[in-house]
Design an enzyme around this catalytic site. Structure first.
Site, PDB file in Angstrom:
ATOM      1  N   LYS A 286       5.136 -12.387   9.564  1.00  0.00           N
ATOM      2  CA  LYS A 286       3.742 -12.800   9.266  1.00  0.00           C
ATOM      3  C   LYS A 286       4.662 -13.885   7.949  1.00  0.00           C
ATOM      4  O   LYS A 286       6.029 -13.410   8.061  1.00  0.00           O
ATOM      5  CB  LYS A 286       3.434 -11.847   8.522  1.00  0.00           C
ATOM      6  CG  LYS A 286       3.335 -10.981   7.915  1.00  0.00           C
ATOM      7  CD  LYS A 286       2.904 -10.257   7.307  1.00  0.00           C
ATOM      8  CE  LYS A 286       2.972  -8.965   7.110  1.00  0.00           C
ATOM      9  NZ  LYS A 286       2.039  -7.715   6.477  1.00  0.00           N
TER      10      LYS A 286
ATOM     11  N   GLY B 203       0.596  -0.971  -0.257  1.00  0.00           N
ATOM     12  CA  GLY B 203      -0.073  -0.065  -0.095  1.00  0.00           C
ATOM     13  C   GLY B 203       0.934   0.965   0.178  1.00  0.00           C
ATOM     14  O   GLY B 203       0.336   2.111  -0.373  1.00  0.00           O
TER      15      GLY B 203
ATOM     16  N   VAL C  83       9.016  -2.215  -3.884  1.00  0.00           N
ATOM     17  CA  VAL C  83       9.968  -2.929  -4.061  1.00  0.00           C
ATOM     18  C   VAL C  83      10.792  -3.053  -5.380  1.00  0.00           C
ATOM     19  O   VAL C  83       9.676  -4.200  -6.202  1.00  0.00           O
ATOM     20  CB  VAL C  83      10.669  -4.051  -3.171  1.00  0.00           C
ATOM     21  CG1 VAL C  83      11.655  -4.617  -2.911  1.00  0.00           C
ATOM     22  CG2 VAL C  83       9.925  -3.690  -1.564  1.00  0.00           C
TER      23      VAL C  83
ATOM     24  N   ASP D 217       5.314  -7.133  12.903  1.00  0.00           N
ATOM     25  CA  ASP D 217       4.982  -7.854  12.145  1.00  0.00           C
ATOM     26  C   ASP D 217       5.733  -8.847  11.183  1.00  0.00           C
ATOM     27  O   ASP D 217       5.932  -9.150   9.966  1.00  0.00           O
ATOM     28  CB  ASP D 217       4.985  -6.342  10.319  1.00  0.00           C
ATOM     29  CG  ASP D 217       3.957  -6.493   9.578  1.00  0.00           C
ATOM     30  OD1 ASP D 217       2.674  -7.255   9.943  1.00  0.00           O
ATOM     31  OD2 ASP D 217       4.427  -6.571   8.662  1.00  0.00           O
TER      32      ASP D 217
ATOM     33  N   GLU E   5      19.760  -4.994   0.969  1.00  0.00           N
ATOM     34  CA  GLU E   5      19.979  -6.341   0.216  1.00  0.00           C
ATOM     35  C   GLU E   5      19.272  -6.897  -0.558  1.00  0.00           C
ATOM     36  O   GLU E   5      18.137  -7.094  -0.283  1.00  0.00           O
ATOM     37  CB  GLU E   5      20.137  -7.322   1.384  1.00  0.00           C
ATOM     38  CG  GLU E   5      21.250  -8.534   1.223  1.00  0.00           C
ATOM     39  CD  GLU E   5      20.622  -9.299   2.659  1.00  0.00           C
ATOM     40  OE1 GLU E   5      21.239 -10.521   2.200  1.00  0.00           O
ATOM     41  OE2 GLU E   5      20.104  -8.763   3.912  1.00  0.00           O
ATOM     42  N   TYR E   6      19.321  -6.964  -1.343  1.00  0.00           N
ATOM     43  CA  TYR E   6      19.004  -8.275  -2.238  1.00  0.00           C
ATOM     44  C   TYR E   6      18.915  -9.976  -2.021  1.00  0.00           C
ATOM     45  O   TYR E   6      19.866 -10.773  -2.016  1.00  0.00           O
ATOM     46  CB  TYR E   6      19.033  -8.667  -3.482  1.00  0.00           C
ATOM     47  CG  TYR E   6      17.868  -8.976  -4.823  1.00  0.00           C
ATOM     48  CD1 TYR E   6      16.675  -8.941  -5.078  1.00  0.00           C
ATOM     49  CD2 TYR E   6      18.822 -10.551  -5.356  1.00  0.00           C
ATOM     50  CE1 TYR E   6      16.227  -9.700  -5.948  1.00  0.00           C
ATOM     51  CE2 TYR E   6      17.706 -11.587  -5.550  1.00  0.00           C
ATOM     52  CZ  TYR E   6      16.210 -10.832  -6.385  1.00  0.00           C
ATOM     53  OH  TYR E   6      15.587 -12.002  -6.583  1.00  0.00           O
TER      54      TYR E   6
ATOM     55  N   ASN F 119       7.367 -12.163   5.377  1.00  0.00           N
ATOM     56  CA  ASN F 119       8.201 -10.972   5.990  1.00  0.00           C
ATOM     57  C   ASN F 119       9.398 -11.983   6.139  1.00  0.00           C
ATOM     58  O   ASN F 119      10.556 -11.696   6.645  1.00  0.00           O
ATOM     59  CB  ASN F 119       8.195 -10.286   7.486  1.00  0.00           C
ATOM     60  CG  ASN F 119       7.333  -8.804   6.942  1.00  0.00           C
ATOM     61  OD1 ASN F 119       6.904  -8.058   5.370  1.00  0.00           O
ATOM     62  ND2 ASN F 119       6.436  -8.048   7.958  1.00  0.00           N
TER      63      ASN F 119
ATOM     64  N   ASP G 247      11.561  -6.158   6.760  1.00  0.00           N
ATOM     65  CA  ASP G 247       9.935  -5.390   6.561  1.00  0.00           C
ATOM     66  C   ASP G 247       9.878  -4.998   8.527  1.00  0.00           C
ATOM     67  O   ASP G 247       9.388  -5.049   9.111  1.00  0.00           O
ATOM     68  CB  ASP G 247       9.352  -5.811   6.222  1.00  0.00           C
ATOM     69  CG  ASP G 247       8.418  -4.617   6.021  1.00  0.00           C
ATOM     70  OD1 ASP G 247       8.567  -3.418   6.328  1.00  0.00           O
ATOM     71  OD2 ASP G 247       7.197  -5.016   5.170  1.00  0.00           O
TER      72      ASP G 247
END
Length: 384
Positions: A176, A52, A56, A174, A119-120, A179, A192
């Site tokens: 979950k 929202g 990314v 958060d 970081e990817y 994440n 996140d």
């Protein structure tokens, strides 16, 4: 000097630059970058997640010749969303842990919209893994949860300097499946921190709004009570529950139903699924999902130790080797069942879930393609 743009750029950036500088968050002033666009030294390669408030992208850092991710704040959001965005940057910049995604810097688009360079992780989210393969072998779920405990323990006890003040400990708020990322080589990453906050104070006022994803929030989060680190322990308990059963602990669809069930501690026992679980694992679930925070584990470290103890009952491999083997071949981690002759547990091949045999690399590619096509949350979850 007049600035010349190619037709594609003219269409996408045909805005009054002075107006953009004066109010870069007006929703009419900018659009998200496209594949091939430049963000500083980075070239956009693909959209890999959208939520929202942020998008990314996978990018190529030309100067360093490495792949990274950039998280861009969407235009048109209120001041508190921007403040949380910058708070996340400050938090990540102060964290160095192998099970938490790294941040490398903060930058701005040509229209002065901020983005984080991150970081990817070449991997798959727990959400995508569960969607593709259903429940995990118990050993895999336990090993992943063990590493998340390491990340949470670190973030819960660390000192942070935020806006000139020092705070002790952080609540993620958060936890979950979206994440938690698992890389192809077996690394587990918690990500996140967009709504994370210090344990003893809320930095950003959000009124009566409930932050986070309802089905994974602790009862005290839903009721607006004071929070501490044990809220994250409850949330991790719901994720572990889902990994080992393939079902949500609280599958209710409405806020009223979820609040009612969580406040009463009413969830389906893992023993009712017809899957053999060690007694110690049943106790881990019951303790982590206790309604009263005082009845839960006192720390993520304590929860991690309990999980490790169960893992040693069901596997001879180290937590890392369990995850690495599972990512290489999901069927390499067998199901297990209690031995009729003793209290020891034995491995059993059982009937393999054909979906679980899919290569995770293909699942990751499909998830990223879905994110680019329809804006679903995939390899990187973006805070809502």
């Amino acid at each position: 000097m007049e600035k010349h743009l190619d037709p594609k750029s003219q269409q996408r950036y045909s805005v009054n630059e002075a107006a953009a500088a004066a109010n870069p968050y007006n929703e009419k002033l900018t659009v998200m970058p496209a594949v091939g666009d430049k963000l500083g030294p980075n070239t956009i390669q693909a959209l890999i997640g959208e939520g929202g408030s942020s998008s990314v992208f996978k990018v190529w850092h030309g100067e360093l010749e490495v792949v990274r991710a950039v998280k861009i704040l969407k235009q048109g959001f209120k001041a508190d969303a921007r403040e949380r965005f910058f708070t996340e940057a400050k938090i990540l910049a102060d964290i160095r842990h192998p099970n938490i995604t790294d941040i490398f810097g903060i930058g701005y688009t040509d229209e002065q919209v901020p983005y984080l360079e991150l970081e990817y992780v070449d991997g798959v989210s727990i959400k995508d893994m569960l969607t593709a393969g259903g429940k995990m072998p118990v050993a895999a779920g336990l090993a992943i949860a063990y590493f998340v405990c390491q990340a949470l323990h670190y973030s819960h006890i660390k000192d942070y300097t935020l806006y000139g003040k020092i705070y002790r400990g952080l609540i993620h708020r958060d936890i979950k499946p979206e994440n938690i990322l698992v890389s192809m080589d077996g690394g587990v990453k918690l990500m996140d921190f967009g709504i994370a906050r210090p344990s003893e104070v809320s930095l950003h006022t959000v009124g009566a709004k409930v932050m986070g994803t309802l089905v994974y929030l602790s009862p005290e989060q839903l009721s607006g009570q004071a929070l501490d680190h044990r809220s994250d322990i409850f949330s991790l308990g719901t994720v572990l529950y889902e990994m080992i059963t393939g079902s949500r602990a609280f599958p209710q669809k409405t806020l009223t139903e979820i609040v009612q069930k969580k406040s009463a501690g009413q969830y389906r026992s893992i023993t009712s699924y017809g899957i053999p679980f060690p007694d110690r694992l049943v106790r881990v679930m019951e303790k982590s999902l206790s309604v009263d925070p005082a009845d839960r584990y006192s720390s993520a470290s304590e929860m991690g130790a309990a999980i490790y103890g169960v893992l040693k009952e069901v596997s001879d491999l180290s937590p890392y080797d369990v995850v690495a083997s599972y990512m290489k071949d999901p069927l390499s981690i067998p199901e297990w069942k209690p031995s009729a002759q003793s209290k020891e547990y034995v491995f059993a091949a059982g009937e393999p879930n054909k979906k679980a045999g899919l290569p995770w690399a293909l699942i990751a590619t499909a998830a990223a393609a879905g994110a680019a096509a329809v804006g679903i949350m995939s390899l990187f979850f973006v805070g809502s």
